[in-house]
Scaffold this motif. Structure first.
Motif, short mmCIF file in Angstrom:
data_model
loop_
_atom_site.label_atom_id
_atom_site.label_comp_id
_atom_site.label_asym_id
_atom_site.label_seq_id
_atom_site.Cartn_x
_atom_site.Cartn_y
_atom_site.Cartn_z
N ARG A 93 -84.94 -103.40 -21.55
CA ARG A 93 -85.13 -103.29 -23.00
C ARG A 93 -84.85 -101.88 -23.51
NH1 ARG A 93 -90.18 -107.38 -24.51
NH2 ARG A 93 -89.02 -109.30 -24.05
N ARG A 124 -93.75 -99.21 -24.39
CA ARG A 124 -94.09 -100.13 -25.49
C ARG A 124 -92.97 -101.13 -25.76
NH1 ARG A 124 -99.49 -99.55 -25.61
NH2 ARG A 124 -100.10 -97.37 -25.86
N ARG A 125 -92.18 -101.40 -24.73
CA ARG A 125 -91.11 -102.39 -24.84
C ARG A 125 -91.26 -103.49 -23.80
NH1 ARG A 125 -85.79 -98.67 -26.35
NH2 ARG A 125 -86.80 -97.59 -28.10
N GLY A 126 -91.64 -103.12 -22.60
CA GLY A 126 -91.94 -104.10 -21.57
C GLY A 126 -90.72 -104.83 -21.05
N GLY A 171 -90.85 -108.50 -20.93
CA GLY A 171 -90.91 -109.88 -21.38
C GLY A 171 -91.66 -110.78 -20.41
N ARG A 172 -92.04 -111.93 -20.89
CA ARG A 172 -92.91 -112.83 -20.12
C ARG A 172 -92.21 -113.42 -18.90
NH1 ARG A 172 -97.50 -115.76 -21.02
NH2 ARG A 172 -97.69 -114.80 -23.09
N ALA A 214 -93.30 -110.27 -14.08
CA ALA A 214 -93.92 -109.56 -15.20
C ALA A 214 -95.42 -109.46 -14.97
CB ALA A 214 -93.63 -110.29 -16.49
N GLY A 224 -95.21 -104.38 -17.27
CA GLY A 224 -95.91 -105.15 -18.29
C GLY A 224 -94.97 -105.95 -19.18
N ARG A 225 -95.46 -107.06 -19.67
CA ARG A 225 -94.65 -107.89 -20.56
C ARG A 225 -94.32 -107.16 -21.84
NH1 ARG A 225 -98.45 -113.32 -19.96
NH2 ARG A 225 -97.88 -113.80 -17.78
N ARG A 226 -95.26 -106.38 -22.35
CA ARG A 226 -95.07 -105.67 -23.61
C ARG A 226 -94.86 -104.18 -23.44
NH1 ARG A 226 -99.08 -109.42 -24.21
NH2 ARG A 226 -98.70 -111.08 -25.74
N SER A 227 -95.17 -103.65 -22.26
CA SER A 227 -94.99 -102.21 -22.02
C SER A 227 -94.90 -101.96 -20.52
CB SER A 227 -96.15 -101.41 -22.61
OG SER A 227 -95.92 -100.02 -22.48
#
Length: 238
Positions: free
Chosen positions: A147, A188-190, A192-193, A97, A171-174
């Motif tokens: 996601r 805008r979902r990514g 995750g960490r 990530a 990206g973790r979030r996107s």
């Protein structure tokens, strides 16, 4: 097929000067890449008909190790196809990530060709850097299966035989996809960490369910990856 999501306004990509290159593809390197098998196919391959593919994976160097991924028609109607993955290689490189993948590819021209750069691990964790089908000549497909997001991008630079520059930020979030230096989709979902996955580069052949199968007069097809690198930003930027 899944309908594309709308997404949100696309942010500016990360500054590459703040990222370290952690992987530079050398397709001839057996330490980096395993050829002709993947856990993404039933039993590791060589075939995957339930995914509408005529693939018969082979490990011959001429099908993948030069960075030109080739498919050749077989007498039984299947196609010998090239696939490389970092899974089960000596180095077993994993994308994490926050990583950023950049690649320059030449799209195939033949109907039925199905090139892709994507990720896989333990039956999933798939993010598609790109997929392409020449029957939709100006369209690239970008998908986050982790996601559930997708965008079909029409672009004047996309056409059979064209060279394009691709960039994907996991990206973790996107997840953010860019084409020829222009950000085109942020989901805008990514991922995750804790997401991590192996890398796959391959040329599949369509069986005709979702996209046309090859013309009967076509016996060979190819697409090329001239460069592929992965950058890893500082932890605070990931």
């Amino acid at each position: 097929m899944t309908e594309p999501t709308t997404g949100a306004p696309v942010p500016s990509p990360r500054d590459p000067d703040r990222s370290d290159i952690v992987f530079t593809a050398d397709f001839a390197a057996t330490a980096q890449w395993t050829a002709g098998r993947t856990s993404a196919y039933p039993g590791g391959g060589p075939v995957n008909p339930d995914d509408d593919k005529l693939d018969h994976l082979v490990d011959g160097a001429e099908h993948s190790r030069s960075g030109v991924f080739r498919a050749a028609r077989r007498p039984d109607g299947m196609w010998d196809t090239g696939l490389l993955t970092t899974e089960d290689s000596e180095e077993e490189f994993l994308l994490l990530a926050g990583d950023v993948l950049e690649a320059r590819v030449r799209l195939p021209a033949e109907t039925g060709a199905w090139p892709a750069i994507w990720t896989w691990r333990d039956g999933g964790q798939e993010v598609d850097v790109f997929e392409y089908h020449p029957d939709h000549p100006d369209l690239l497909e970008f998908t986050n299966h982790v996601r559930g997001s997708q965008r079909y991008v029409h672009h004047e630079a996309v056409r059979p035989g064209a060279w394009v520059d691709l960039r994907t930020e996991f990206g973790r979030r996107s997840v953010v996809w860019s084409l020829n230096g222009e950000p085109v989709f942020a989901d805008r979902r990514g991922v995750g960490r804790r997401w991590h996955a192996f890398l796959i580069v391959n040329l599949s052949v369509c069986a005709g369910r979702y996209h046309p199968a090859p013309d009967p007069a076509t016996n060979e097809m190819s697409f090329e990856v001239s460069s592929l690198v992965v950058r890893r930003p500082p932890e605070e930027d990931a």
